[in-house]
Design an enzyme around this catalytic site. Structure first.
Site, PDB file in Angstrom:
ATOM      1  N   HIS A  68       0.822  -1.212   0.000  1.00  0.00           N
ATOM      2  CA  HIS A  68       0.000   0.000   0.000  1.00  0.00           C
ATOM      3  C   HIS A  68       0.858   1.265   0.000  1.00  0.00           C
ATOM      4  CE1 HIS A  68      -4.188   0.547  -0.291  1.00  0.00           C
ATOM      5  NE2 HIS A  68      -4.437   1.055   0.905  1.00  0.00           N
ATOM      6  N   ASN A 115      -6.848   6.940   3.606  1.00  0.00           N
ATOM      7  CA  ASN A 115      -8.250   7.296   3.348  1.00  0.00           C
ATOM      8  C   ASN A 115      -8.513   8.793   3.389  1.00  0.00           C
ATOM      9  OD1 ASN A 115      -8.432   4.541   3.352  1.00  0.00           O
ATOM     10  ND2 ASN A 115      -9.971   4.403   4.969  1.00  0.00           N
ATOM     11  N   ASP A 140      -0.731   2.199  -5.580  1.00  0.00           N
ATOM     12  CA  ASP A 140      -0.741   0.760  -5.826  1.00  0.00           C
ATOM     13  C   ASP A 140      -2.026   0.341  -6.523  1.00  0.00           C
ATOM     14  OD1 ASP A 140      -2.585  -0.500  -3.265  1.00  0.00           O
ATOM     15  OD2 ASP A 140      -1.741   1.504  -3.009  1.00  0.00           O
ATOM     16  N   ASN A 161      -9.319   3.673  -1.792  1.00  0.00           N
ATOM     17  CA  ASN A 161      -9.800   4.713  -0.880  1.00  0.00           C
ATOM     18  C   ASN A 161      -8.976   5.999  -0.950  1.00  0.00           C
ATOM     19  OD1 ASN A 161     -11.951   3.216   0.133  1.00  0.00           O
ATOM     20  ND2 ASN A 161     -10.685   2.253   1.707  1.00  0.00           N
TER      21      ASN A 161
END
Length: 232
Positions: A68, A115, A140, A161
């Site tokens: 991530h 987020n 990613d 997100n």
């Protein structure tokens, strides 16, 4: 909406230094116009619209090296290769200001969690008056094989997100470039070797995009990436 229609800066500052000394104390209420202008071959000034290159990730050591956070890793590699120091905190992001070629570039790593990435991108784009077409988001992508790269001029959020948050803070607009780094599905954090090998190619791709825009070289790059692990 304002960010959808914002245009390139009309005025400019002197050519941007390769490794500027830029500290928080320079951030005054007056917007800094991150632009550069040089005399053209006919003596007329050539102005360059700045780029905002944003890597998405999560701050903190426990997220370092995970799939991530490859957006952060790409920004770090660009910083190293171009000599743009990441040395300033602004709008909930770690940023660096410099240039690629003669084009002014702002690198950014949002320091809110994934987020909430848009809380940094929206204000930075507005403050430095970067048009949508020059906001490059690096993140990613599970739909791409591990280590495969792809650059697109626009797109949706694909249930990512971080991208979703950025779109929300750009007034719902989606017409900004994306640099996707494949991490595979299901993602394998241990398979970082392919991603690491791709980062160097990614720096060259970003350099090409910033200097030349979306031309045939980016098309060839995407095609080569698509078949990079399927050569006959």
């Amino acid at each position: 909406s304002m960010l959808c229609t914002v245009s390139a800066p009309k005025t400019s500052i002197p050519p941007f230094p390769k490794s500027p000394s830029f500290r928080r104390t320079h951030l005054t209420p007056t917007r800094l116009r991150v632009s550069a202008s040089l005399p053209g071959s006919d003596g007329a000034k050539v102005e360059y619209t700045p780029w905002l290159v944003v890597g998405l990730g999560n701050p903190g050591n426990k997220y370092h090296g995970t799939r991530h956070n490859v957006g952060f890793e790409m920004i770090d590699r660009i910083s190293q290769e171009t000599g743009i120091p990441m040395n300033t905190i602004q709008s909930k992001a770690l940023i660096g200001i410099g240039s690629i070629g003669e084009v002014p570039v702002l690198l950014a790593k949002p320091q809110a969690y994934m987020n909430f990435s848009g809380e940094a991108v929206g204000p930075l784009a507005a403050y430095y008056q970067v048009p949508l077409r020059h906001i490059l988001l690096v993140y990613d992508e599970m739909s791409l094989p591990n280590g495969v790269l792809r650059i697109q001029p626009k797109g949706g959020h694909g249930f990512h997100n971080g991208v979703k948050s950025v779109m929300q803070h750009l007034d719902g607009c989606r017409e900004f470039p994306r640099f996707c780094i494949g991490v595979g599905n299901p993602p394998e954090d241990a398979m970082i070797i392919f991603v690491d090998a791709a980062l160097e190619q990614g720096v060259d791709a970003v350099r090409t995009l910033v200097i030349n825009g979306f031309d045939s070289r980016i098309t060839r790059f995407n095609l080569g990436q698509k078949y990079k692990y399927h050569k006959v």
